[in-house]
Scaffold this motif. Structure first.
Motif, mmCIF file in Angstrom:
data_model
loop_
_atom_site.group_PDB
_atom_site.id
_atom_site.type_symbol
_atom_site.label_atom_id
_atom_site.label_comp_id
_atom_site.label_asym_id
_atom_site.label_seq_id
_atom_site.Cartn_x
_atom_site.Cartn_y
_atom_site.Cartn_z
ATOM 1 N N MET A 225 2.861 -13.606 10.814
ATOM 2 C CA MET A 225 3.737 -14.591 10.193
ATOM 3 C C MET A 225 3.639 -15.936 10.892
ATOM 4 O O MET A 225 3.630 -16.991 10.265
ATOM 5 N N ASN A 226 3.581 -15.925 12.223
ATOM 6 C CA ASN A 226 3.450 -17.182 12.950
ATOM 7 C C ASN A 226 2.115 -17.842 12.666
ATOM 8 O O ASN A 226 2.010 -19.071 12.598
ATOM 9 N N PHE A 227 1.067 -17.043 12.461
ATOM 10 C CA PHE A 227 -0.253 -17.582 12.112
ATOM 11 C C PHE A 227 -0.191 -18.303 10.770
ATOM 12 O O PHE A 227 -0.771 -19.383 10.597
ATOM 13 N N GLU A 228 0.519 -17.720 9.820
ATOM 14 C CA GLU A 228 0.649 -18.345 8.503
ATOM 15 C C GLU A 228 1.391 -19.674 8.587
ATOM 16 O O GLU A 228 1.028 -20.647 7.915
ATOM 17 N N ILE A 229 2.422 -19.733 9.434
ATOM 18 C CA ILE A 229 3.176 -20.967 9.602
ATOM 19 C C ILE A 229 2.287 -22.052 10.200
ATOM 20 O O ILE A 229 2.232 -23.183 9.708
ATOM 21 N N LYS A 230 1.563 -21.721 11.245
ATOM 22 C CA LYS A 230 0.724 -22.721 11.893
ATOM 23 C C LYS A 230 -0.420 -23.174 10.981
ATOM 24 O O LYS A 230 -0.823 -24.339 11.007
ATOM 25 N N LYS A 231 -0.928 -22.277 10.162
ATOM 26 C CA LYS A 231 -1.975 -22.651 9.214
ATOM 27 C C LYS A 231 -1.434 -23.646 8.203
ATOM 28 O O LYS A 231 -2.088 -24.648 7.876
ATOM 29 N N GLU B 74 12.084 -9.724 8.563
ATOM 30 C CA GLU B 74 12.093 -8.357 9.085
ATOM 31 C C GLU B 74 12.359 -8.279 10.588
ATOM 32 O O GLU B 74 11.811 -7.432 11.285
ATOM 33 N N LYS B 75 13.172 -9.188 11.091
ATOM 34 C CA LYS B 75 13.571 -9.189 12.508
ATOM 35 C C LYS B 75 12.378 -9.266 13.464
ATOM 36 O O LYS B 75 12.431 -8.757 14.591
ATOM 37 N N LYS B 76 11.314 -9.910 13.024
ATOM 38 C CA LYS B 76 10.141 -10.038 13.887
ATOM 39 C C LYS B 76 10.389 -11.044 14.998
ATOM 40 O O LYS B 76 11.157 -11.984 14.851
ATOM 41 N N ASP B 77 9.697 -10.841 16.133
ATOM 42 C CA ASP B 77 9.821 -11.722 17.286
ATOM 43 C C ASP B 77 8.835 -12.888 17.199
ATOM 44 O O ASP B 77 7.833 -12.837 16.485
ATOM 45 N N SER B 78 9.143 -13.941 17.969
ATOM 46 C CA SER B 78 8.213 -15.053 18.202
ATOM 47 C C SER B 78 7.724 -15.710 16.917
ATOM 48 O O SER B 78 6.545 -16.002 16.767
ATOM 49 N N ILE B 79 8.636 -15.948 15.987
ATOM 50 C CA ILE B 79 8.302 -16.666 14.765
ATOM 51 C C ILE B 79 8.521 -18.161 14.987
ATOM 52 O O ILE B 79 9.433 -18.565 15.690
ATOM 53 N N ALA B 80 7.663 -18.986 14.378
ATOM 54 C CA ALA B 80 7.766 -20.454 14.462
ATOM 55 C C ALA B 80 7.773 -20.925 15.910
ATOM 56 O O ALA B 80 8.575 -21.769 16.308
ATOM 57 N N VAL B 81 6.846 -20.416 16.682
ATOM 58 C CA VAL B 81 6.758 -20.752 18.105
ATOM 59 C C VAL B 81 5.770 -21.902 18.309
ATOM 60 O O VAL B 81 4.713 -21.940 17.703
ATOM 61 N N GLY B 82 6.123 -22.842 19.158
ATOM 62 C CA GLY B 82 5.193 -23.894 19.562
ATOM 63 C C GLY B 82 4.853 -24.900 18.491
ATOM 64 O O GLY B 82 3.794 -25.521 18.561
ATOM 65 N N PHE C 217 12.966 -14.795 20.646
ATOM 66 C CA PHE C 217 12.100 -15.941 20.946
ATOM 67 C C PHE C 217 11.708 -16.757 19.705
ATOM 68 O O PHE C 217 10.681 -17.420 19.696
ATOM 69 N N VAL C 218 12.505 -16.728 18.664
ATOM 70 C CA VAL C 218 12.221 -17.553 17.485
ATOM 71 C C VAL C 218 12.431 -19.021 17.841
ATOM 72 O O VAL C 218 13.427 -19.383 18.471
ATOM 73 N N GLY C 219 11.491 -19.866 17.475
ATOM 74 C CA GLY C 219 11.583 -21.294 17.760
ATOM 75 C C GLY C 219 11.327 -21.652 19.210
ATOM 76 O O GLY C 219 11.576 -22.800 19.612
ATOM 77 N N ALA C 220 10.811 -20.721 20.004
ATOM 78 C CA ALA C 220 10.500 -21.031 21.398
ATOM 79 C C ALA C 220 9.457 -22.147 21.476
ATOM 80 O O ALA C 220 8.585 -22.263 20.612
ATOM 81 N N LEU C 221 9.572 -22.978 22.484
ATOM 82 C CA LEU C 221 8.640 -24.089 22.724
ATOM 83 C C LEU C 221 8.585 -25.065 21.546
ATOM 84 O O LEU C 221 7.595 -25.781 21.374
ATOM 85 N N ASN C 222 9.623 -25.100 20.748
ATOM 86 C CA ASN C 222 9.660 -26.042 19.626
ATOM 87 C C ASN C 222 9.534 -27.468 20.147
ATOM 88 O O ASN C 222 10.190 -27.855 21.101
ATOM 89 N N ASN C 223 8.688 -28.264 19.466
ATOM 90 C CA ASN C 223 8.435 -29.627 19.918
ATOM 91 C C ASN C 223 8.466 -30.588 18.735
ATOM 92 O O ASN C 223 7.543 -31.380 18.548
ATOM 93 N N GLY C 224 9.523 -30.487 17.924
ATOM 94 C CA GLY C 224 9.673 -31.461 16.857
ATOM 95 C C GLY C 224 10.051 -30.908 15.504
ATOM 96 O O GLY C 224 10.475 -31.661 14.626
ATOM 97 N N ALA C 225 9.913 -29.618 15.286
ATOM 98 C CA ALA C 225 10.213 -29.036 13.969
ATOM 99 C C ALA C 225 11.714 -28.852 13.781
ATOM 100 O O ALA C 225 12.480 -28.746 14.743
ATOM 101 N N ARG C 226 12.111 -28.802 12.510
ATOM 102 C CA ARG C 226 13.484 -28.422 12.163
ATOM 103 C C ARG C 226 13.415 -27.011 11.604
ATOM 104 O O ARG C 226 12.813 -26.770 10.555
ATOM 105 N N ILE C 227 14.021 -26.063 12.299
ATOM 106 C CA ILE C 227 13.948 -24.656 11.932
ATOM 107 C C ILE C 227 15.339 -24.186 11.539
ATOM 108 O O ILE C 227 16.286 -24.298 12.326
#
Length: 216
Positions: free
Chosen positions: A1-7, A22-30, A46-56
């Protein structure tokens, strides 16, 4: 899921909607671009960890360490959060429109964290700067060993070591009024107390700077 977001972000898509995370970890990271990401459903840790500008925006509950070490942007949780909200945050804003667990804003270095509900124990431990706002109750040892920053509590709490309780100044009231208006929070600012550090160097004793009786 995080790969799809970054793509999608790499393709300059500005608004993303993901349903049933589905309660997955580390979504929308970095995420480092000004992108709007909406997650419909409960998420993991860890959702939104290392966020650097996005609105989540999370339309559900979140697990532990949402916004961990983020440096800018916004995270809005339309539910409750588990432990560690905004751990190590540098800048940016995290809003929890529900309750939060223990360890909110520990090692806060300059971010703003708002809990529109109650939060657990040890909030603001070792915080250096920034603001933590809780409209309800806080737990034990609030502001324990804090070195800088401010904690604003609308309900009951028990302060920790080096935590000093003060009434709100005019600047404090103005700050809270602006935050509450921006994020549609309806609370009476007159009920809030401010917690700040008592000593700038709480870890050192009266003999700080001396070795074997000689000044350094």
């Amino acid at each position: 899921m995080n790969f799809e977001i970054k793509k999608a972000v790499s393709q300059d898509k500005k608004k993303l909607l993901l349903e049933n995370p589905e309660k997955k970890d580390s979504i929308a990271v970095g995420l480092s671009k000004e992108t709007e990401v909406t997650l419909k459903g409960d998420v993991g840790d860890f959702v939104g960890a290392l966020n650097n500008g996005a609105r989540i925006e999370i339309r559900g509950n979140t697990g532990r360490y949402v916004g961990n070490n983020m440096t800018s942007g916004e995270i809005l949780v339309r539910g409750s959060a588990e432990d560690g909200v905004g751990f190590g945050i540098y800048e940016g804003t995290i809003i929890i429109y529900g309750d939060a667990g223990d360890a909110v804003g520990q090692l806060n270095k300059g971010g703003t964290i708002i809990i529109v509900g109650d939060m657990g124990n040890l909030a603001g431990l070792y915080m250096l700067s920034g603001d933590i706002v809780v409209t309800g109750d806080a737990g034990l040892d609030t502001g324990d060993w804090m070195i800088g920053g401010n904690i604003y509590v609308g309900g009951n709490f028990k302060p920790g070591t080096n935590a000093l309780i003060n009434e709100l100044s005019f600047a404090d009231k103005q700050k809270l009024a602006e935050l509450f208006k921006k994020y549609s929070i309806k609370e009476d600012i007159g009920n809030f107390k401010k917690i700040e550090h008592q000593e700038l160097r709480p870890f050192y004793g009266e003999n700080d700077g001396e070795v074997d009786g000689e000044d350094l």
